[in-house]
Design an enzyme around this catalytic site. Structure first.
Site, PDB file in Angstrom:
ATOM      1  N   ILE A  43      21.394   2.416 -10.464  1.00  0.00           N
ATOM      2  CA  ILE A  43      21.889   3.792 -10.458  1.00  0.00           C
ATOM      3  C   ILE A  43      23.030   3.982  -9.469  1.00  0.00           C
ATOM      4  CG2 ILE A  43      20.319   4.678  -8.657  1.00  0.00           C
ATOM      5  CD1 ILE A  43      19.910   7.146 -10.502  1.00  0.00           C
ATOM      6  N   LYS A  44      23.165   3.067  -8.522  1.00  0.00           N
ATOM      7  CA  LYS A  44      24.216   3.185  -7.506  1.00  0.00           C
ATOM      8  C   LYS A  44      25.609   3.062  -8.103  1.00  0.00           C
ATOM      9  CE  LYS A  44      21.539   3.396  -3.761  1.00  0.00           C
ATOM     10  NZ  LYS A  44      21.560   4.460  -2.761  1.00  0.00           N
ATOM     11  N   ASP A  45      25.731   2.468  -9.302  1.00  0.00           N
ATOM     12  CA  ASP A  45      27.042   2.404  -9.942  1.00  0.00           C
ATOM     13  C   ASP A  45      27.645   3.792 -10.093  1.00  0.00           C
ATOM     14  OD1 ASP A  45      26.738  -0.314 -10.221  1.00  0.00           O
ATOM     15  OD2 ASP A  45      26.706  -0.322 -12.414  1.00  0.00           O
TER      16      ASP A  45
END
Length: 360
Positions: A43-45
């Site tokens: 999800i950090k993308d």
């Protein structure tokens, strides 16, 4: 099928999967948003890409600049991917808890690694990592620090984009369960979703031993959640309940999800699903969305490795039947080590402590 001009165009559009073998037999339903479908496998993308784009548009980040960040893993992978795609030098400040596979991934994409291996007085590394970031930035205007812990663009992307994506696939549900590290995705998602779904209950999941919610920091084995302090992006006003998950509960659930659902996700996702099962037990008929923040491939040499578990005193994950099978884990979630508590009780405790400190 569309042809994309950059791998970064593949960020978002992640699927939701209904769990078949982790079932509370009261009409409850646990669904999982699988963020490992992003190109950087987490999800950090989403946050990393948005923070970099906003910095570029404001002139804080220019061609030829260097990106420096403190990370325990996933944001580093995302920044390495973005640096490779956009041509930035990337320096990641990490610590010994960072999975080896994460470091290899980031290095393969050209990122440079700065290892901080001296813990602070509490036994954590985050403060030391941030101090190293400050040293690397000192006096150099060509070094950009995204500051994932306090950058408002972190929760903003989840409010403006990820929440809409969720509602497009799942227009109505009863509870959101998400782990907390920087506080970005749970705060942004919950703020927007609560505006569209007024009855939504948001459960924040943290590692037992983390201090993100004001509890004493004592360390933990899980990665992808927890901090030694409260992150600036954590908005308690949009959180209803807090569930602290023990290492054996979260890790056992992530391993069982792989074996019995074919869903290979990380330790924080295991913790989120375990907390979702707890909520399902006590809220019959609820439809619950758990956010699986990253890919289990990050941890194949760690929590998915039997020897690694035994070396860290987590042999129960392997040896205790209650931690191996979905039906047993589902039952364990009914009365976990740390049942979820209302966030108001934490605020009341903070106010009480503040009053005692002022009186002193």
């Amino acid at each position: 099928m569309a042809i994309h001009d950059s791998v970064l165009e593949l960020i978002g559009g992640t699927p939701i999967v209904r769990l078949r073998n982790f079932t509370v037999h009261n009409g409850g339903q646990v669904l999982v948003k699988v963020e490992s479908a992003n190109p950087g496998r987490s999800i950090k993308d989403r946050a990393a890409h948005f923070m970099i784009e906003q910095a570029e548009s404001s002139g804080r980040l220019r061609p030829g600049d260097t990106i420096v960040e403190s990370t325990s893993g996933n944001l580093g992978k995302s920044l390495a991917l973005i640096g490779a795609a956009k041509g930035y030098r990337v320096i990641l400040v990490v610590d010994p808890k960072t999975p080896v596979s994460v470091l290899r991934y980031a290095k393969a994409l050209g990122a440079e690694i700065e290892l901080v291996d001296t813990p602070d007085e509490s036994g954590g590394y985050q403060r030391q990592r941030l101090e190293r970031v400050r040293q690397l930035r000192a006096g150099d205007p060509r070094v950009f620090w995204p500051d994932q812990y306090r950058n408002p663009d972190n929760p903003r992307i989840h409010a403006e984009h990820t929440a809409g994506e969720v509602l497009s696939d799942l227009p109505a549900f009863d509870a959101l369960v998400a782990s907390v590290s920087t506080g970005g995705h749970i705060s942004g998602l919950s703020r927007m979703l609560k505006g569209k779904l007024p009855g939504l209950t948001t459960i924040a999941v943290d590692a037992a031993g983390s201090a993100a919610f004001g509890f004493p920091f004592r360390g933990y084995a899980m990665r992808g959640l927890g901090l030694a302090w409260k992150p600036g992006n954590l908005d308690l006003s949009v959180v209803d309940r807090v569930h602290l998950v023990d290492d054996h509960e979260g890790i056992a659930t992530s391993r069982a999800l792989a074996r019995r659902e074919g869903v290979l996700v990380g330790e924080s996702a295991g913790a989120a699903v375990f907390a979702a099962l707890h909520h399902a037990h006590h809220n019959p008929g609820s439809r619950i969305l758990a956010v699986a923040a990253d890919d289990g491939a990050n941890y194949l040499g760690e929590s998915f490795d039997d020897d690694w578990l035994r070396e860290r005193g987590l042999a129960a994950v392997l040896d205790d039947a209650a931690l191996r099978e979905p039906d047993r884990l589902v039952e364990l979630a009914r009365c976990p080590a740390h049942p979820a508590v209302p966030v108001e009780s934490l605020r009341a405790e903070e106010d009480r402590d503040d009053g005692l400190n002022h009186a002193a």
